[in-house]
Design an enzyme around this catalytic site. Structure first.
Site, mmCIF file in Angstrom:
data_model
loop_
_atom_site.group_PDB
_atom_site.id
_atom_site.type_symbol
_atom_site.label_atom_id
_atom_site.label_comp_id
_atom_site.label_asym_id
_atom_site.label_seq_id
_atom_site.Cartn_x
_atom_site.Cartn_y
_atom_site.Cartn_z
ATOM 1 C CG ASP A 216 -2.032 1.014 1.142
ATOM 2 O OD1 ASP A 216 -2.431 1.378 0.028
ATOM 3 O OD2 ASP A 216 -2.508 1.460 2.203
ATOM 4 C CG ASP A 238 -0.229 1.259 7.485
ATOM 5 O OD1 ASP A 238 -0.300 0.121 8.008
ATOM 6 O OD2 ASP A 238 -1.224 1.880 7.076
#
Length: 345
Positions: A216, A238
């Site tokens: 992502d 993340d």
């Protein structure tokens, strides 16, 4: 305007689990592993999980992530943590979970959570080709580590999980208004068929052509600090969506603007990338198919998360005929984009 058939926001005994994650419980969870907060707690932007910046009594700051119940298994989360640790050991600037009391994953009050060091930074300037080249170098290093071994527990980025299953779930949930359902179903089916054709043609759907990815890598997940500061440059955060997939998945979300602009950005990224790792140019044909997969998956993600009260609050337009009409238009645009010549760099 026909309404979608999504359940109302939960109330009373049907409250979403995150409704029980109060500030006191967050601080209690940290205290249970020996991290004592001074009372200052700030929620950070995250819809999928709940993430908080906490000031500790010793003057340091940490980021606590409370994983969405039922999304990842403990083994899948630990596999992400192990990947982060491998990257950190290879001196790739990722923000990896801290090992506290010998563990990176903890449980408190029914929630699995991890703690990471706080890291400042801003969104990188993607108009600066030197910045893109720098990011490209580190993406190559991430992929070199990612190619060393596969994920065992985490899923792959594929048509089934990112398009076919989301499509079927949306139709079974009757989430699409009747006046748009036929048009969306047809456009989605055409898009999926074309994605499968593109993946087969490039050979990148084969097991040997995929590797562990960030998954992502959009600009919000790259923190940039000035180059003249210690440790300056990009920091990748993340890895919650880390999975197996083609290398280009970690590049295309950093491209924006008109075709000429995206071509220049891609060239800068690959100039940096190929200083450390070869890049298979056939994967450039997957940029628009991957964008289309994300588009289909996003709608299903909103529908699946509708029981979480922050979703109806933050996405009130979801489910309207106007929303789905827009999705039909975007799918048709993506079908045209997938039929164009891919970007070249």
């Amino acid at each position: 305007m026909p309404a979608m058939h999504l359940p109302p926001a939960p109330e009373g005994d049907d409250l979403h689990p995150y409704a029980h994650l109060t500030p006191d419980r967050v601080l209690d969870a940290l205290a249970a592993i020996g991290l004592y907060g001074d009372g200052r707690l700030m929620a950070l932007g995250s819809y999928e999980n709940r993430v908080y910046q906490a000031h500790l009594e010793d003057g340091t700051r940490v980021v606590a992530k409370f994983y969405r119940p039922g999304r990842w298994s403990e083994a899948q989360i630990l596999e992400e943590h192990a990947f982060s640790a491998e990257l950190a050991e290879a001196e790739v600037p990722v923000v990896a979970p801290l090992a506290v009391q010998g563990r990176t994953l903890h449980e408190h009050g029914g929630f699995l959570f991890s703690v990471s060091p706080w890291r400042g930074g801003r969104t990188p300037d993607l108009e600066d080709f030197e910045t893109l080249e720098w990011i490209g170098r580190f993406l190559a290093r991430i992929h070199t580590v990612g190619a060393a071994r596969p994920f065992v527990c985490r899923p792959a980025l594929d048509v089934r999980s990112f398009a076919a299953e989301p499509r079927d779930a949306l139709l079974q949930a009757e989430a699409i208004p009747l006046d748009q359902q036929s048009a969306w179903t047809a456009a989605c089916g055409d898009a999926i068929a074309l994605i499968e054709e593109k993946m087969a043609a490039t050979g990148t759907a084969a097991p040997h052509a995929v590797l562990r990815l960030h998954g992502d890598c959009h600009p919000g997940n790259v923190l940039w600090t000035p180059a003249d500061l210690p440790g300056g440059g990009p920091h990748f955060v993340d890895l919650d969506d880390a999975r197996m997939g083609p290398a280009v998945q970690d590049l295309w979300m950093l491209l924006s603007g008109e075709r000429r602009q995206r071509t220049q950005q891609l060239s800068a990224l690959l100039d940096g990338y190929e200083q450390f790792r070869d890049f298979d140019r056939r994967e450039l044909a997957l940029i628009e198919p991957l964008r289309t997969l994300r588009l289909i998956h996003y709608s299903a993600w909103l529908a699946r998360r509708w029981s979480d009260p922050i979703f109806p609050i933050n996405f009130p337009w979801f489910g309207s005929s106007d929303y789905w009409r827009g999705q039909v238009d975007m799918l048709r645009e993506q079908i045209e984009a997938m039929q164009e010549e891919p970007l070249a760099a």
